[in-house]
Enzyme design. Structure first.
Site, PDB file in Angstrom:
ATOM      1  N   PHE A 154       0.778  -1.239   0.014  1.00 46.37           N
ATOM      2  CA  PHE A 154      -0.002   0.103   0.009  1.00 46.37           C
ATOM      3  C   PHE A 154       0.832   1.323  -0.118  1.00 46.37           C
ATOM      4  CE2 PHE A 154      -2.188  -2.801   3.155  1.00 46.37           C
ATOM      5  CZ  PHE A 154      -2.838  -3.654   2.187  1.00 46.37           C
ATOM      6  N   CYS A 155       2.236   1.024  -0.515  1.00 45.99           N
ATOM      7  CA  CYS A 155       2.940   2.467  -0.781  1.00 45.99           C
ATOM      8  C   CYS A 155       3.380   2.940   0.613  1.00 45.99           C
ATOM      9  CB  CYS A 155       2.308   3.536  -1.438  1.00 45.99           C
ATOM     10  SG  CYS A 155       2.093   3.077  -3.281  1.00 45.99           S
ATOM     11  N   ASN A 156       3.324   2.019   1.830  1.00 48.72           N
ATOM     12  CA  ASN A 156       3.472   2.530   3.077  1.00 48.72           C
ATOM     13  C   ASN A 156       4.405   1.520   3.894  1.00 48.72           C
ATOM     14  OD1 ASN A 156       3.392   3.082   5.901  1.00 48.72           O
ATOM     15  ND2 ASN A 156       1.264   3.981   5.812  1.00 48.72           N
TER      16      ASN A 156
END
Length: 470
Positions: free
Chosen positions: A387-389
């Site tokens: 989730f790009c985190n």
């Protein structure tokens, strides 16, 4: 295996008061009837009325490039100005204190701040571990200019950031604190009180509101972050390609742009080698604005206001509680859990984003690619991966800083190579997120799918493609 069905609408306090959203979904979101959409943190869903309004506006008259004074240009400028006013009103922000800078998305707003912020030796950039990569990238600007970069990790099963560690990270320096109002990974909502805390220490604050504002009220008359990035498609689905930076005017004046472009200057000389930026927010809007889509933001804002943010918030809260309880109840026949959560297992200080992994009968994590494939075949839209985190993922899987630093110098071709070095069982997690017109049937469909697909079953890992990126 069986799925408990004893959760009725009438036992969810406040849910009955949100039935208007079911009527709205039936009238304006009929395209949701043929699928189960649970990726509102990735993007909102557009109403038919939004598309009609766009078409009617464009067929009703001609609009031109706003960088002129002719009638079509003036018509575009007027609509852009109206959109700015609507956005400020949406956040209850004073136009004397705040300005709206249009960007392609929240990522573009973060880059605008990063590249222009006056980082310097002796200054500090403080980042929470729970940041989107579009925020994490600001550190490259800070490091290039000699500023210290400090990361404050997420801790514990709730994946929260400790306020004591925020205070310690701020220290006695000045700089920029950057954190999300709501995690796009776990749904954790971080305290807005950190804004005033950091400002009292001499910091500017960038509050990433992208995951927060679709279902929560952000009142900029009560809290006063210096920079607030927003992507509007996350709030109401359409238009894509339009975001904004809501910035305090005095903070905007401290930024030093590394270049200029068409539309950003008051005066410029090619041979003389000088330029003067525009004295207002247009100094940060490079080139021609997306003038045919920006008016759709005003319509979307009015649409959400007419529905009522408090109503949306109540619906999402009720369904989040239901989803958490029903996921927790999923079991294999021997009583072992089918689901492992990442983040809060209740609704206190959290939004409608729920991260989890599926467990097989032996308690092993089911490869998230299997869930992605199987859920897609079932017509269910969830998000899988990191989730790009990365910071939240590192906290969820309890990866040590030593292990992470040990991979920095290694050359790996794929994300799978990286996961192998770290000894991770998965490339991330599964994320189900709720929004404006989610309903009980969406939750039921996901629960029924997970139970049928993975309860007492060995997952089929054949044919999975390599992970190439996060």
């Amino acid at each position: 295996m069986s799925v408990s069905s004893d959760y009725q609408v009438d036992v969810m306090p406040g849910y009955a008061e949100t039935r208007r959203l079911d009527e709205l979904r039936a009238a304006e979101y009929r395209h949701l009837d043929v699928q189960t959409y649970l990726d509102y943190t990735g993007a909102g869903v557009a109403a038919e009325a939004q598309i009609r309004a766009h078409a009617e506006r464009l067929t009703g008259r001609c609009y031109g490039n706003p960088h002129s004074e002719n009638p079509t240009s003036s018509a575009s400028t007027g609509l852009v100005d109206q959109a700015r006013e609507a956005i400020l009103a949406f956040f209850n922000a004073s136009p004397e204190e705040y300005a709206v800078v249009f960007t392609p998305n929240a990522s573009g707003a973060c880059r605008l701040v990063g590249e222009a912020y006056p980082f310097a030796r002796g200054g500090r950039l403080v980042l929470t571990g729970d940041n989107h990569n579009s925020v994490n990238g600001i550190r490259e600007f800070a490091k290039a200019r000699g500023a210290e970069v400090v990361h404050v990790p997420v801790r514990g099963p709730g994946l929260r950031v400790r306020e004591a560690e925020i205070r310690a990270a701020l220290g006695d320096r000045r700089g920029l604190l950057v954190y999300p109002a709501q995690s796009n990974f776990s749904g954790v909502q971080h305290p807005l009180s950190w804004i005033g805390l950091a400002q009292a220490h001499g910091y500017d604050v960038l509050l990433d509101a992208a995951a927060f504002v679709p279902a929560n009220r952000l009142d900029l008359s009560l809290v006063h972050p210096d920079f607030v990035p927003v992507s509007w498609y996350k709030v109401f689905g359409y238009p894509t390609g339009v975001g904004c930076l809501i910035a305090r005017r005095e903070a905007l004046a401290r930024l030093r742009r590394p270049w200029f472009a068409g539309g950003t200057i008051q005066a410029v000389s090619a041979l003389g080698g000088w330029h003067v930026l525009a004295p207002d927010e247009t100094a940060f809007e490079d080139g021609t604005l997306n003038f045919l889509s920006i008016p759709d933001v005003e319509f979307g804002v009015r649409w959400v206001e007419d529905i009522g943010m408090d109503l949306i918030h109540r619906r999402v809260g009720c369904l989040t509680s239901l989803l958490l309880r029903r996921l927790a109840d999923l079991r294999h026949s021997d009583g072992s859990p089918l689901i492992r959560f990442y983040g809060p297992d209740g609704t206190d200080r959290r939004g409608g984003t729920v991260a989890f992994n599926v467990l097989d009968p032996r308690g092993r994590i089911v490869d998230e690619r299997i869930v992605a494939r199987d859920s897609a075949d079932a017509g269910i839209s969830v998000r899988t991966g990191c989730f790009c985190n990365p910071g939240a993922g590192e906290g969820a899987f309890e990866i040590s800083e030593r292990a992470l630093r040990g991979t920095a110098g290694r050359r790996m071709r794929t994300l799978d190579d990286y996961l192998g070095v770290l000894g991770l069982p998965s490339g991330g997690a599964v994320r189900a997120s709720l929004g404006l017109v989610s309903n009980v049937a969406d939750v039921d469909r996901l629960i029924e799918f997970l139970d049928a697909a993975y309860g007492d079953r060995e997952p089929d890992a054949t044919g999975l493609k390599p992970r190439e990126r996060c």
